[in-house]
Design a protein around this motif. Structure first.
Motif, PDB file in Angstrom:
ATOM      1  N   GLU A 118     -77.913  28.427  50.702  1.00 17.83           N
ATOM      2  CA  GLU A 118     -77.289  27.147  50.375  1.00 17.83           C
ATOM      3  C   GLU A 118     -76.837  27.111  48.918  1.00 17.83           C
ATOM      4  OE1 GLU A 118     -79.969  24.545  53.535  1.00 17.83           O
ATOM      5  OE2 GLU A 118     -80.178  24.196  51.382  1.00 17.83           O
ATOM      6  N   VAL A 119     -77.654  27.632  48.014  1.00 10.74           N
ATOM      7  CA  VAL A 119     -77.297  27.652  46.594  1.00 10.74           C
ATOM      8  C   VAL A 119     -76.063  28.518  46.370  1.00 10.74           C
ATOM      9  CG1 VAL A 119     -78.069  28.475  44.328  1.00 10.74           C
ATOM     10  CG2 VAL A 119     -79.615  27.139  45.754  1.00 10.74           C
ATOM     11  N   LYS A 120     -76.007  29.673  47.037  1.00 11.42           N
ATOM     12  CA  LYS A 120     -74.869  30.575  46.880  1.00 11.42           C
ATOM     13  C   LYS A 120     -73.581  29.941  47.402  1.00 11.42           C
ATOM     14  CE  LYS A 120     -73.443  35.299  47.739  1.00 11.42           C
ATOM     15  NZ  LYS A 120     -73.784  36.587  48.333  1.00 11.42           N
ATOM     16  N   GLY A 170     -87.654  29.946  54.715  1.00  7.89           N
ATOM     17  CA  GLY A 170     -87.225  28.819  53.897  1.00  7.89           C
ATOM     18  C   GLY A 170     -86.581  29.272  52.605  1.00  7.89           C
ATOM     19  N   ASP A 171     -87.105  30.328  52.015  1.00  3.23           N
ATOM     20  CA  ASP A 171     -86.551  30.862  50.774  1.00  3.23           C
ATOM     21  C   ASP A 171     -85.156  31.435  51.008  1.00  3.23           C
ATOM     22  OD1 ASP A 171     -86.778  31.464  48.001  1.00  3.23           O
ATOM     23  OD2 ASP A 171     -87.067  33.561  48.558  1.00  3.23           O
ATOM     24  N   PHE A 172     -84.961  32.168  52.083  1.00  2.00           N
ATOM     25  CA  PHE A 172     -83.641  32.735  52.391  1.00  2.00           C
ATOM     26  C   PHE A 172     -82.625  31.631  52.632  1.00  2.00           C
ATOM     27  CE2 PHE A 172     -85.960  36.675  53.990  1.00  2.00           C
ATOM     28  CZ  PHE A 172     -85.688  37.385  52.846  1.00  2.00           C
ATOM     29  N   GLN A 173     -83.031  30.596  53.350  1.00  2.00           N
ATOM     30  CA  GLN A 173     -82.118  29.487  53.642  1.00  2.00           C
ATOM     31  C   GLN A 173     -81.718  28.776  52.348  1.00  2.00           C
ATOM     32  OE1 GLN A 173     -80.791  28.838  56.539  1.00  2.00           O
ATOM     33  NE2 GLN A 173     -79.654  27.068  55.853  1.00  2.00           N
ATOM     34  N   GLU A 194     -68.356  27.161  46.233  1.00  2.00           N
ATOM     35  CA  GLU A 194     -67.514  25.970  46.342  1.00  2.00           C
ATOM     36  C   GLU A 194     -67.175  25.415  44.957  1.00  2.00           C
ATOM     37  OE1 GLU A 194     -69.577  23.322  48.925  1.00  2.00           O
ATOM     38  OE2 GLU A 194     -69.229  24.579  50.687  1.00  2.00           O
ATOM     39  N   ASN A 195     -68.139  25.450  44.037  1.00  2.00           N
ATOM     40  CA  ASN A 195     -67.875  24.979  42.672  1.00  2.00           C
ATOM     41  C   ASN A 195     -66.848  25.868  41.976  1.00  2.00           C
ATOM     42  OD1 ASN A 195     -69.575  22.789  42.793  1.00  2.00           O
ATOM     43  ND2 ASN A 195     -71.314  23.882  41.931  1.00  2.00           N
TER      44      ASN A 195
END
Length: 86
Positions: A27-29, A20-23, A34-35
């Motif tokens: 997603e944050v990266k 879960g932490d890797f996922q 994208e930003n």
């Protein structure tokens, strides 16, 4: 037998926590990339989709558009596609 079951349960819980932490980090990266692309700091490599800085050294100019690449292999692949399309 009880120790084995406790070990299996602990391993499963640890696996779920790490997975879960890797996922979440992935997603944050992706969201940060994208930003940065939306703000014009980074652009997307047209071949592999990797985000690269706009001022990348590996780039080609096609008409009015400048394409930036993450590697020479991606650039060469893009040039081959252009030549095949003509």
């Amino acid at each position: 037998m009880l120790k084995f079951l406790i070990f299996i349960a602990a391993a499963f819980i640890l696996y779920k926590l790490l997975a879960g932490d890797f996922q979440k980090k992935k997603e944050v990266k992706e969201k940060e990339s994208e930003n940065l692309a939306a703000n014009g700091v980074m652009t997307k490599d047209p071949v592999c989709g990797t985000y690269v800085p706009v001022g990348s050294d590996i780039r080609i100019k096609e008409g009015e558009t400048v394409h930036c690449f993450c590697s020479y292999e991606c650039r060469d692949s893009y040039l081959k596609k252009l030549e095949a399309g003509k």
